[in-house]
Design a protein around this motif. Structure first.
Motif, PDB file in Angstrom:
ATOM      1  N   HIS A   1      32.245 -13.701 -14.439  1.00 13.23           N
ATOM      2  CA  HIS A   1      31.132 -14.336 -13.742  1.00 13.23           C
ATOM      3  C   HIS A   1      30.644 -13.465 -12.577  1.00 13.23           C
ATOM      4  O   HIS A   1      29.439 -13.352 -12.337  1.00 13.23           O
ATOM      5  CB  HIS A   1      31.546 -15.714 -13.224  1.00 13.23           C
ATOM      6  N   ARG A   2      31.572 -12.846 -11.889  1.00 14.06           N
ATOM      7  CA  ARG A   2      31.214 -12.000 -10.755  1.00 14.06           C
ATOM      8  C   ARG A   2      30.496 -10.740 -11.219  1.00 14.06           C
ATOM      9  O   ARG A   2      29.531 -10.287 -10.606  1.00 14.06           O
ATOM     10  CB  ARG A   2      32.460 -11.623  -9.970  1.00 14.06           C
ATOM     11  N   GLY A   3      30.952 -10.181 -12.346  1.00 12.77           N
ATOM     12  CA  GLY A   3      30.349  -8.945 -12.838  1.00 12.77           C
ATOM     13  C   GLY A   3      29.056  -9.155 -13.587  1.00 12.77           C
ATOM     14  O   GLY A   3      28.196  -8.270 -13.612  1.00 12.77           O
ATOM     15  N   GLY A   4      28.900 -10.285 -14.213  1.00 17.59           N
ATOM     16  CA  GLY A   4      27.679 -10.530 -14.972  1.00 17.59           C
ATOM     17  C   GLY A   4      27.665  -9.771 -16.281  1.00 17.59           C
ATOM     18  O   GLY A   4      28.700  -9.380 -16.816  1.00 17.59           O
ATOM     19  N   ASN A   5      26.472  -9.546 -16.795  1.00 22.90           N
ATOM     20  CA  ASN A   5      26.333  -8.892 -18.090  1.00 22.90           C
ATOM     21  C   ASN A   5      25.965  -7.421 -17.958  1.00 22.90           C
ATOM     22  O   ASN A   5      25.815  -6.728 -18.946  1.00 22.90           O
ATOM     23  CB  ASN A   5      25.279  -9.638 -18.920  1.00 22.90           C
TER      24      ASN A   5
ATOM     25  N   ILE B   1      26.591  -3.511 -16.991  1.00 21.07           N
ATOM     26  CA  ILE B   1      27.727  -2.594 -16.933  1.00 21.07           C
ATOM     27  C   ILE B   1      27.856  -1.985 -15.538  1.00 21.07           C
ATOM     28  O   ILE B   1      28.947  -1.629 -15.100  1.00 21.07           O
ATOM     29  CB  ILE B   1      27.571  -1.507 -18.013  1.00 21.07           C
ATOM     30  N   GLU B   2      26.763  -1.899 -14.815  1.00 15.82           N
ATOM     31  CA  GLU B   2      26.794  -1.282 -13.491  1.00 15.82           C
ATOM     32  C   GLU B   2      27.650  -2.072 -12.503  1.00 15.82           C
ATOM     33  O   GLU B   2      28.119  -1.532 -11.505  1.00 15.82           O
ATOM     34  CB  GLU B   2      25.369  -1.153 -12.912  1.00 15.82           C
ATOM     35  N   ASN B   3      27.848  -3.355 -12.758  1.00 15.12           N
ATOM     36  CA  ASN B   3      28.633  -4.195 -11.843  1.00 15.12           C
ATOM     37  C   ASN B   3      30.140  -4.027 -12.024  1.00 15.12           C
ATOM     38  O   ASN B   3      30.919  -4.545 -11.231  1.00 15.12           O
ATOM     39  CB  ASN B   3      28.255  -5.660 -12.018  1.00 15.12           C
ATOM     40  N   TYR B   4      30.546  -3.334 -13.080  1.00 14.10           N
ATOM     41  CA  TYR B   4      31.973  -3.112 -13.337  1.00 14.10           C
ATOM     42  C   TYR B   4      32.313  -1.669 -12.989  1.00 14.10           C
ATOM     43  O   TYR B   4      31.441  -0.809 -12.889  1.00 14.10           O
ATOM     44  CB  TYR B   4      32.298  -3.388 -14.813  1.00 14.10           C
ATOM     45  N   GLY B   5      33.591  -1.414 -12.837  1.00 13.62           N
ATOM     46  CA  GLY B   5      34.023  -0.045 -12.539  1.00 13.62           C
ATOM     47  C   GLY B   5      33.687   0.903 -13.675  1.00 13.62           C
ATOM     48  O   GLY B   5      33.141   1.981 -13.469  1.00 13.62           O
ATOM     49  N   ASN B   6      34.000   0.519 -14.867  1.00 16.95           N
ATOM     50  CA  ASN B   6      33.637   1.296 -16.056  1.00 16.95           C
ATOM     51  C   ASN B   6      33.565   0.342 -17.257  1.00 16.95           C
ATOM     52  O   ASN B   6      33.908  -0.841 -17.155  1.00 16.95           O
ATOM     53  CB  ASN B   6      34.620   2.443 -16.302  1.00 16.95           C
ATOM     54  N   MET B   7      33.138   0.855 -18.363  1.00 18.29           N
ATOM     55  CA  MET B   7      32.968   0.020 -19.554  1.00 18.29           C
ATOM     56  C   MET B   7      34.314  -0.452 -20.106  1.00 18.29           C
ATOM     57  O   MET B   7      34.411  -1.517 -20.699  1.00 18.29           O
ATOM     58  CB  MET B   7      32.198   0.818 -20.618  1.00 18.29           C
ATOM     59  N   MET B   8      35.355   0.335 -19.879  1.00 20.58           N
ATOM     60  CA  MET B   8      36.671  -0.028 -20.388  1.00 20.58           C
ATOM     61  C   MET B   8      37.195  -1.302 -19.706  1.00 20.58           C
ATOM     62  O   MET B   8      37.832  -2.132 -20.349  1.00 20.58           O
ATOM     63  CB  MET B   8      37.657   1.116 -20.175  1.00 20.58           C
TER      64      MET B   8
ATOM     65  N   GLY C   1      37.154  -8.706 -22.077  1.00 25.22           N
ATOM     66  CA  GLY C   1      36.796  -9.390 -23.321  1.00 25.22           C
ATOM     67  C   GLY C   1      37.993  -9.588 -24.229  1.00 25.22           C
ATOM     68  O   GLY C   1      38.174 -10.662 -24.824  1.00 25.22           O
ATOM     69  N   ILE C   2      38.830  -8.573 -24.354  1.00 21.65           N
ATOM     70  CA  ILE C   2      40.045  -8.697 -25.175  1.00 21.65           C
ATOM     71  C   ILE C   2      40.998  -9.717 -24.558  1.00 21.65           C
ATOM     72  O   ILE C   2      41.617 -10.524 -25.260  1.00 21.65           O
ATOM     73  CB  ILE C   2      40.721  -7.318 -25.331  1.00 21.65           C
ATOM     74  N   HIS C   3      41.105  -9.709 -23.253  1.00 19.11           N
ATOM     75  CA  HIS C   3      41.973 -10.667 -22.564  1.00 19.11           C
ATOM     76  C   HIS C   3      41.462 -12.104 -22.753  1.00 19.11           C
ATOM     77  O   HIS C   3      42.256 -13.025 -22.966  1.00 19.11           O
ATOM     78  CB  HIS C   3      42.050 -10.307 -21.083  1.00 19.11           C
ATOM     79  N   LEU C   4      40.154 -12.282 -22.704  1.00 15.65           N
ATOM     80  CA  LEU C   4      39.568 -13.595 -22.932  1.00 15.65           C
ATOM     81  C   LEU C   4      39.851 -14.072 -24.355  1.00 15.65           C
ATOM     82  O   LEU C   4      40.184 -15.239 -24.582  1.00 15.65           O
ATOM     83  CB  LEU C   4      38.061 -13.550 -22.672  1.00 15.65           C
TER      84      LEU C   4
END
Length: 108
Positions: A50-54, A56-63, A69-72
């Motif tokens: 929710h904090r990162g949104g959709n 990719i720029e809001n996350y550290g990297n794509m990984m 997503g895998i954890h979810l």
């Protein structure tokens, strides 16, 4: 022709006690612990998503987003296993065979 006599059938109600063995208590405690950990983990992952949104720029990297997503997915799988294991006949057969073996040993 005389009327037929109704035969009254006696019904016996047996109440099974869930807490009669230590194994069942440990099993219930482990299930509750796993369910609570999955709920807490779902809250943490959903907060990160929710904090990162959709974007990719809001996350550290794509990984990192991919790992979330895998954890979810794994949390949803744990919920399905926690809820669905009540309907799996795996433990009932073993328990009934152990009980049958125990009852035959006592009767001998």
């Amino acid at each position: 022709m005389p009327p037929k006599k109704e035969v009254e059938q006696e019904t016996t109600v047996t109440v099974r006690n869930f807490w009669r063995s230590r194994r069942r208590v440990i099993y219930a405690a482990a299930w509750t612990l796993l369910f609570c950990i999955a709920v807490a983990d779902l809250g943490l992952v959903s907060q990160q998503l929710h904090r990162g949104g959709n974007d990719i720029e809001n996350y550290g990297n794509m990984m990192f987003k991919h790992i979330l997503g895998i954890h979810l997915f794994s949390i949803i799988l744990i919920f399905l296993m926690c809820i669905g294991h009540f309907y799996a006949p795996l433990g009932r057969k073993c328990y009934s065979l152990d009980r049958l073996r125990y009852e035959t040993e006592i009767s001998l």
